[in-house]
Design a protein around this motif. Structure first.
Motif, mmCIF file in Angstrom:
data_model
loop_
_atom_site.group_PDB
_atom_site.id
_atom_site.type_symbol
_atom_site.label_atom_id
_atom_site.label_comp_id
_atom_site.label_asym_id
_atom_site.label_seq_id
_atom_site.Cartn_x
_atom_site.Cartn_y
_atom_site.Cartn_z
ATOM 1 N N ARG A 1 0.966 -1.220 0.011
ATOM 2 C CA ARG A 1 -0.112 -0.151 -0.020
ATOM 3 C C ARG A 1 0.836 1.222 0.110
ATOM 4 O O ARG A 1 0.646 2.464 -0.521
ATOM 5 C CB ARG A 1 -1.003 0.054 1.222
ATOM 6 C CG ARG A 1 -2.066 1.012 1.039
ATOM 7 C CD ARG A 1 -2.810 0.750 2.532
ATOM 8 N NE ARG A 1 -3.089 2.475 2.874
ATOM 9 C CZ ARG A 1 -3.881 2.689 3.855
ATOM 10 N NH1 ARG A 1 -4.371 1.899 4.704
ATOM 11 N NH2 ARG A 1 -4.117 3.839 4.264
ATOM 12 N N ASP A 2 2.084 0.966 0.595
ATOM 13 C CA ASP A 2 2.679 2.639 0.598
ATOM 14 C C ASP A 2 4.077 2.385 -0.068
ATOM 15 O O ASP A 2 4.745 3.372 -0.103
ATOM 16 C CB ASP A 2 3.409 2.341 2.113
ATOM 17 C CG ASP A 2 2.351 2.880 3.345
ATOM 18 O OD1 ASP A 2 1.335 3.222 3.000
ATOM 19 O OD2 ASP A 2 2.347 1.746 4.515
ATOM 20 N N LEU A 3 4.119 1.468 -1.033
ATOM 21 C CA LEU A 3 5.155 1.431 -2.009
ATOM 22 C C LEU A 3 5.301 2.403 -3.133
ATOM 23 O O LEU A 3 3.973 2.708 -3.629
ATOM 24 C CB LEU A 3 5.221 -0.141 -2.769
ATOM 25 C CG LEU A 3 6.148 -1.115 -1.860
ATOM 26 C CD1 LEU A 3 6.065 -2.266 -2.953
ATOM 27 C CD2 LEU A 3 7.165 -0.852 -1.438
ATOM 28 N N ASP A 4 6.216 2.897 -3.582
ATOM 29 C CA ASP A 4 6.397 3.718 -4.643
ATOM 30 C C ASP A 4 6.865 2.839 -5.992
ATOM 31 O O ASP A 4 6.371 3.083 -7.061
ATOM 32 C CB ASP A 4 7.009 4.954 -4.477
ATOM 33 C CG ASP A 4 6.515 6.026 -3.454
ATOM 34 O OD1 ASP A 4 5.087 6.370 -3.735
ATOM 35 O OD2 ASP A 4 7.027 6.253 -2.347
ATOM 36 N N ILE A 5 7.933 2.177 -5.646
ATOM 37 C CA ILE A 5 8.751 1.293 -6.614
ATOM 38 C C ILE A 5 8.763 -0.029 -6.165
ATOM 39 O O ILE A 5 9.092 -0.242 -4.894
ATOM 40 C CB ILE A 5 9.900 1.999 -7.023
ATOM 41 C CG1 ILE A 5 9.859 3.403 -7.273
ATOM 42 C CG2 ILE A 5 10.723 1.273 -7.975
ATOM 43 C CD1 ILE A 5 11.117 4.280 -7.362
ATOM 44 N N LEU A 6 8.575 -0.809 -7.075
ATOM 45 C CA LEU A 6 8.781 -2.444 -6.760
ATOM 46 C C LEU A 6 9.730 -2.860 -7.705
ATOM 47 O O LEU A 6 9.322 -2.683 -8.880
ATOM 48 C CB LEU A 6 7.541 -3.133 -6.673
ATOM 49 C CG LEU A 6 7.746 -4.608 -6.622
ATOM 50 C CD1 LEU A 6 8.074 -4.999 -5.261
ATOM 51 C CD2 LEU A 6 6.070 -5.451 -7.039
ATOM 52 N N VAL A 7 10.939 -3.585 -7.123
ATOM 53 C CA VAL A 7 11.915 -4.118 -8.133
ATOM 54 C C VAL A 7 11.661 -5.565 -7.622
ATOM 55 O O VAL A 7 11.922 -5.890 -6.693
ATOM 56 C CB VAL A 7 13.169 -3.654 -7.815
ATOM 57 C CG1 VAL A 7 14.316 -4.208 -8.855
ATOM 58 C CG2 VAL A 7 13.368 -2.204 -8.013
ATOM 59 N N SER A 8 10.994 -6.450 -8.991
ATOM 60 C CA SER A 8 10.778 -7.720 -8.488
ATOM 61 C C SER A 8 11.590 -8.694 -9.088
ATOM 62 O O SER A 8 11.613 -8.703 -10.610
ATOM 63 C CB SER A 8 9.089 -7.945 -8.663
ATOM 64 O OG SER A 8 8.786 -9.334 -8.484
ATOM 65 N N SER A 9 12.202 -9.536 -8.659
ATOM 66 C CA SER A 9 12.799 -10.659 -9.416
ATOM 67 C C SER A 9 13.118 -11.843 -8.530
ATOM 68 O O SER A 9 14.183 -12.428 -8.043
ATOM 69 C CB SER A 9 14.383 -10.358 -9.496
ATOM 70 O OG SER A 9 15.329 -10.965 -10.119
ATOM 71 N N THR A 10 11.671 -12.542 -8.505
ATOM 72 C CA THR A 10 11.717 -13.676 -7.740
ATOM 73 C C THR A 10 11.876 -14.967 -8.716
ATOM 74 O O THR A 10 11.670 -14.693 -10.136
ATOM 75 C CB THR A 10 10.486 -13.798 -6.915
ATOM 76 O OG1 THR A 10 9.222 -14.203 -7.689
ATOM 77 C CG2 THR A 10 10.189 -12.681 -5.980
ATOM 78 N N ALA A 11 11.805 -16.239 -8.022
ATOM 79 C CA ALA A 11 12.069 -17.258 -8.901
ATOM 80 C C ALA A 11 10.593 -18.007 -9.223
ATOM 81 O O ALA A 11 10.356 -19.156 -9.480
ATOM 82 C CB ALA A 11 12.909 -18.450 -8.450
ATOM 83 N N ALA A 12 9.553 -17.285 -8.686
ATOM 84 C CA ALA A 12 8.099 -17.768 -8.888
ATOM 85 C C ALA A 12 7.943 -18.212 -10.138
ATOM 86 O O ALA A 12 8.209 -17.653 -11.177
ATOM 87 C CB ALA A 12 6.975 -16.676 -8.390
ATOM 88 N N PRO A 13 7.096 -19.430 -10.225
ATOM 89 C CA PRO A 13 6.747 -19.896 -11.714
ATOM 90 C C PRO A 13 5.523 -18.918 -12.427
ATOM 91 O O PRO A 13 5.371 -19.192 -13.508
ATOM 92 C CB PRO A 13 6.424 -21.323 -11.383
ATOM 93 C CG PRO A 13 6.084 -21.443 -9.928
ATOM 94 C CD PRO A 13 6.703 -20.344 -9.248
ATOM 95 N N HIS A 14 4.851 -18.254 -11.732
ATOM 96 C CA HIS A 14 3.519 -17.667 -11.950
ATOM 97 C C HIS A 14 3.663 -16.195 -11.721
ATOM 98 O O HIS A 14 4.533 -15.842 -10.780
ATOM 99 C CB HIS A 14 2.398 -18.509 -11.591
ATOM 100 C CG HIS A 14 2.579 -18.872 -10.232
ATOM 101 N ND1 HIS A 14 2.142 -17.725 -9.312
ATOM 102 C CD2 HIS A 14 2.547 -19.794 -9.594
ATOM 103 C CE1 HIS A 14 2.235 -18.127 -8.158
ATOM 104 N NE2 HIS A 14 2.694 -19.498 -8.253
#
Lengths: 351, 266
Positions: A238-251
């Motif tokens: 809710r409070d985020l401005d920027i999300l850097v996402s790099s997980t190994a999730a398959p979906h």
């Protein structure tokens, strides 16, 4: 007198060869002193970076053999290594230095770090007294050319790495990054590099979440951020401005359905999502939502490639400008050569 | 319009054209230097319009908004005044590149479409009428600048959504700053317009109901945008879009408004 430039660079040798000929800062003074003791060498500057080791010398001997010089410098050098050497004389060496100082010979076309490296190499040589009238003038001219090229063309404009492209985009969305909340989700190599890019550009509210909490803590401590357990990262959304996402999730872990209620609470603050994961962590449909901007690895790399292309389009203009400076310097060299001949002619009858 | 009047307005037009042309040159050649020339050209244009308004006001002994020509010059002056105040506060230097062409267009219409309108000298000045027209015109300037900020916002938004940022993208202000400026200008314009509207009802005498209804309609449109903004019921993109639509509405009906010069003498 002749200006001579020789050495190796990323264009002529791979990293193993470059390592072999690199001169560390600690050995620079000793190397320059030894170079200046070679009888035919009148002036010298040694430029050694991770991408090049180049010797700039002024010599009486235009046929100066480089191989013995290298043997005396580096000890026995295998014959195959010499095929990586380049040698430039007179106007070609002047042009080369101007191009190097302007970033036109760099691995990342137009990068500016080389300018400082050339400056430090010259200052070290000047301190040791291995430069003279010609190299002093040549390097001063090279700095002038480097500045001129940078200010008059677009070769340094834009970012050419994924991390810096992401930071540039973030700045065009939020302005100063200091007060904005950034979450690094997944502490892999690419997201770590991006986290460092944000940190170096003034981001101070960095949060790291990873399946391995230890790894999250390690990265968070390194970049001056805070680690968050992976189970709790969505609570921070809710409070985020920027999300850097790099997980190994398959979906996809960020979907439109998941974001819609969160966005309502965010009160139309924009959200910038950098999806560095393969397969992607963010559903592409999220990008269609108002105020949400999703950039994946491909789109960031495409921007970086376009920037590099745009920089290269400036190459012709740079060459044209450099040629003019080369001619100016040549004219100066001719003038001092003429003066030297005239002086010698005047001196002759007296003696 | 006397020769000196025309000279001030023409000089202002040339100044704004210079500022605009220089900004276009910087953008076209990708020489993204500080647009100092544009800024000073806009300042010069502002000075020339101020001189015109001063001369004309001195000649007629009242606020120079008595005909279409004066209204257009006054609106340009108001818009540039707010740009000079807001632009420097938010460091939106490139906003000048967008303000200058609007100023050029308004002054061009003033010179080309109302070339021979002479000043209307009034013997008796009604202060409510003066306040009404002045506040309304400055409000128009604020709405014009909100429209410009809206255009800049939509350019940024489009480039972000298409994921193909061009060189201008990196020269425009951040999208959040544009959104804030857009909202604040809408508020400023709305407050001034409200005062202008309220004082309009205090003028007395004959009321032009067509003009009054139209003004209330414009006030409602801007009020609606701001209510939606306050309640976060509308995304910044739609606020920007509506600020352009609302200003276009304001401009498109501009020629239909009966100006104070056409009002019965007071």
């Amino acid at each position: 007198m002749q200006i001579l430039c020789f050495g190796i660079s990323h264009q002529t040798a791979n990293v193993e060869v470059r390592e072999r000929f690199a001169v560390p800062d600690s050995a620079l003074a000793d190397s320059l002193t030894r170079l200046s003791q070679v009888p035919s060498v009148l002036e010298s500057v040694l430029l050694s970076t991770c991408n090049r080791t180049e010797f700039y010398i002024v010599t009486h001997d235009s046929q100066l053999a480089i191989e013995p010089l290298f043997h005396s410098f580096y000890g026995p050098v295998e014959a195959s290594a010499f095929q990586h050497l380049f040698r430039l004389q007179a106007v070609s060496s002047i042009r080369h230095l101007f191009r190097v100082a302007s970033g036109l010979e760099s691995m990342v076309f137009g990068e500016t770090e080389i300018f400082g490296q050339v400056k430090r190499a010259y200052e070290a040589a000047a301190r040791l007294g291995t430069t003279g009238r010609i190299l002093n003038r040549l390097f001063q001219k090279a700095f002038h050319v480097g500045k001129h090229i940078r200010s008059a063309t677009a070769i340094t404009r834009g970012s050419v790495s994924v991390g810096s492209v992401a930071v540039d985009l973030a700045r065009q969305i939020f302005g100063e990054l200091k007060a904005h909340k950034i979450m690094i989700l997944g502490a892999g190599e690419t997201s770590e590099r991006t986290a460092w890019s944000f940190q170096s550009q003034g981001a101070r509210q960095l949060f790291v979440s990873n399946r391995s909490f230890e790894r999250a803590t390690e990265l968070a401590e390194a970049i001056g951020g805070r680690a968050i357990r992976f189970d709790h990262w969505e609570d921070e959304f809710r409070d985020l401005d920027i999300l850097v996402s790099s997980t190994a999730a398959p979906h996809a872990i960020v979907t439109r359905a998941k974001l819609e209620p969160v966005l309502r609470m965010r009160r139309d603050r924009p959200l910038f999502i950098i999806d560095l994961a393969i397969p992607r962590d963010v559903d592409p449909a999220v990008h269609q939502m108002d105020g949400v901007y999703v950039y994946d690895l491909d789109s960031l790399q495409a921007i970086a490639a376009r920037t590099l292309e745009a920089r290269k389009e400036e190459a012709e203009a740079c060459d044209h400008m450099i040629e003019k400076h080369v001619q100016d310097f040549e004219a100066w060299l001719d003038r001092i050569a003429e003066r030297a001949i005239t002086s010698a002619a005047i001196e002759c009858p007296r003696t | 319009m006397n020769g000196s009047d025309r000279l001030w307005v023409e000089l202002a037009l040339i100044s704004y054209l210079t500022g605009f042309a220089y900004s276009v040159y910087l953008l076209a050649t990708k020489k993204f230097l500080t647009p100092g020339v544009s800024f000073w050209a806009i300042c010069a244009g502002f000075l020339f319009t101020t001189m015109f308004l001063f001369d004309r006001g001195h000649a007629i002994g009242r606020c120079p908004i008595t005909n279409r020509f004066e209204v257009l010059v006054f609106m340009t002056w108001s818009m540039v005044l707010i740009y000079l105040l807001i632009g420097s506060t938010y460091r939106l230097s490139l906003m000048g590149a967008f303000t200058a062409p609007v100023a050029c267009a308004l002054l061009f219409f003033a010179v080309a479409l109302s070339p021979n309108e002479s000043a209307v000298k009034r013997i008796k000045v009604n202060p409510w009428l003066e306040a009404h027209t002045s506040f309304s015109m400055v409000a128009c300037g604020a709405f014009a600048l909100a429209c410009i900020a809206g255009v800049m916002f939509l350019i940024q938004e489009r480039q972000l959504k298409t994921r193909q940022p061009s060189s201008i993208f990196y020269r425009l202000p951040p999208i959040t700053a544009l959104s804030v400026v857009n909202s604040r200008l809408l508020w400023l314009g709305f407050i001034l317009f409200t005062v202008g509207l309220a004082t309009g009802f205090l003028i007395g005498g004959h009321i032009n109901w067509l003009q009054a209804v139209w003004s209330i309609l414009v006030w409602c449109v801007y009020g609606g945008i701001l209510i939606a903004r306050v309640r976060h019921a509308m995304a910044a993109k739609w606020v920007a879009t509506l600020s352009i639509v609302a200003f276009s509405l304001l401009l498109s009906t501009f020629w239909g408004i009966r100006f104070i010069s056409e009002r019965p003498s007071l």
